[in-house]
Design a protein around this motif. Structure first.
Motif, mmCIF file in Angstrom:
data_model
loop_
_atom_site.group_PDB
_atom_site.id
_atom_site.type_symbol
_atom_site.label_atom_id
_atom_site.label_comp_id
_atom_site.label_asym_id
_atom_site.label_seq_id
_atom_site.Cartn_x
_atom_site.Cartn_y
_atom_site.Cartn_z
ATOM 1 N N GLY A 66 1.271 2.650 3.173
ATOM 2 C CA GLY A 66 1.997 1.981 4.203
ATOM 3 C C GLY A 66 3.445 2.135 4.269
ATOM 4 O O GLY A 66 4.146 2.218 5.188
ATOM 5 N N GLU A 67 3.905 2.566 3.027
ATOM 6 C CA GLU A 67 5.439 2.877 2.887
ATOM 7 C C GLU A 67 5.626 4.538 2.923
ATOM 8 O O GLU A 67 6.612 4.867 3.440
ATOM 9 C CB GLU A 67 6.011 2.384 1.552
ATOM 10 C CG GLU A 67 7.505 2.686 1.184
ATOM 11 C CD GLU A 67 8.223 1.768 2.053
ATOM 12 O OE1 GLU A 67 9.647 2.059 2.311
ATOM 13 O OE2 GLU A 67 7.949 0.818 2.871
ATOM 14 N N SER A 77 0.787 -1.204 0.048
ATOM 15 C CA SER A 77 -0.123 0.025 -0.127
ATOM 16 C C SER A 77 0.859 1.275 0.118
ATOM 17 O O SER A 77 1.672 1.512 0.865
ATOM 18 C CB SER A 77 -0.794 -0.081 1.193
ATOM 19 O OG SER A 77 -1.148 1.260 1.850
ATOM 20 N N ALA A 90 3.678 6.900 4.585
ATOM 21 C CA ALA A 90 2.488 7.182 5.585
ATOM 22 C C ALA A 90 1.983 8.565 5.665
ATOM 23 O O ALA A 90 1.008 8.998 5.883
ATOM 24 C CB ALA A 90 3.006 6.873 7.002
#
Length: 143
Positions: free
Chosen positions: A39-40, A36, A42
């Motif tokens: 996810g990396e 996502s 943020a």
């Protein structure tokens, strides 16, 4: 189809939809197949840049020795500081952040941006007949 790519440290991030693939340049291998974006990255959570990114470009502030990543989508952009996973500025219109690009018709739907030892080189939509005398690519500086 890859929509955009960004570099950070020894990695290239390839973006598509709301996912990314992370590629280790020195190791010449994929580190993660998909993940996502938020996810990396943020700091992009809750922005329109969580998916369908049009282009990115690394921007280096040599005086402060800081690397930023600019993300572009539609007529918007944001300045991102990957070291802290935070948005520094934006989202704002490309025309507001990069006024020189608006003058040559590159204030929306950028397809690519490339960093060299000079300011970034950006590509975007083919100029309409009303702007055909304008350049189809430009170099720009911004803060």
């Amino acid at each position: 189809m890859i929509q955009a790519a960004a570099t950070w440290k020894d990695y290239v991030y390839l973006f598509r939809g709301d996912t990314y693939a992370k590629f280790d340049m020195p190791g010449n291998k994929a580190v993660s197949t998909t993940g996502s974006i938020q996810g990396e990255w943020a700091g992009l959570a809750g922005t329109t840049f969580e998916r369908d990114i049009d282009a990115t470009v690394e921007w280096i502030d040599f005086a402060a020795d800081i690397r930023y990543t600019y993300f572009f989508k539609g007529d918007q952009c944001l300045k991102y500081y990957p070291a802290k996973d935070e948005v520094v500025r934006g989202p704002v219109s490309i025309a507001q952040a990069w006024p020189e690009l608006a003058k040559v018709g590159f204030d929306r739907d950028l397809d690519a941006a490339v960093w060299t030892d000079k300011p970034p080189f950006l590509t975007g939509p083919t100029p309409s007949a009303s702007t055909s005398s304008r350049a189809t690519s430009t170099s720009a500086t911004t803060a």
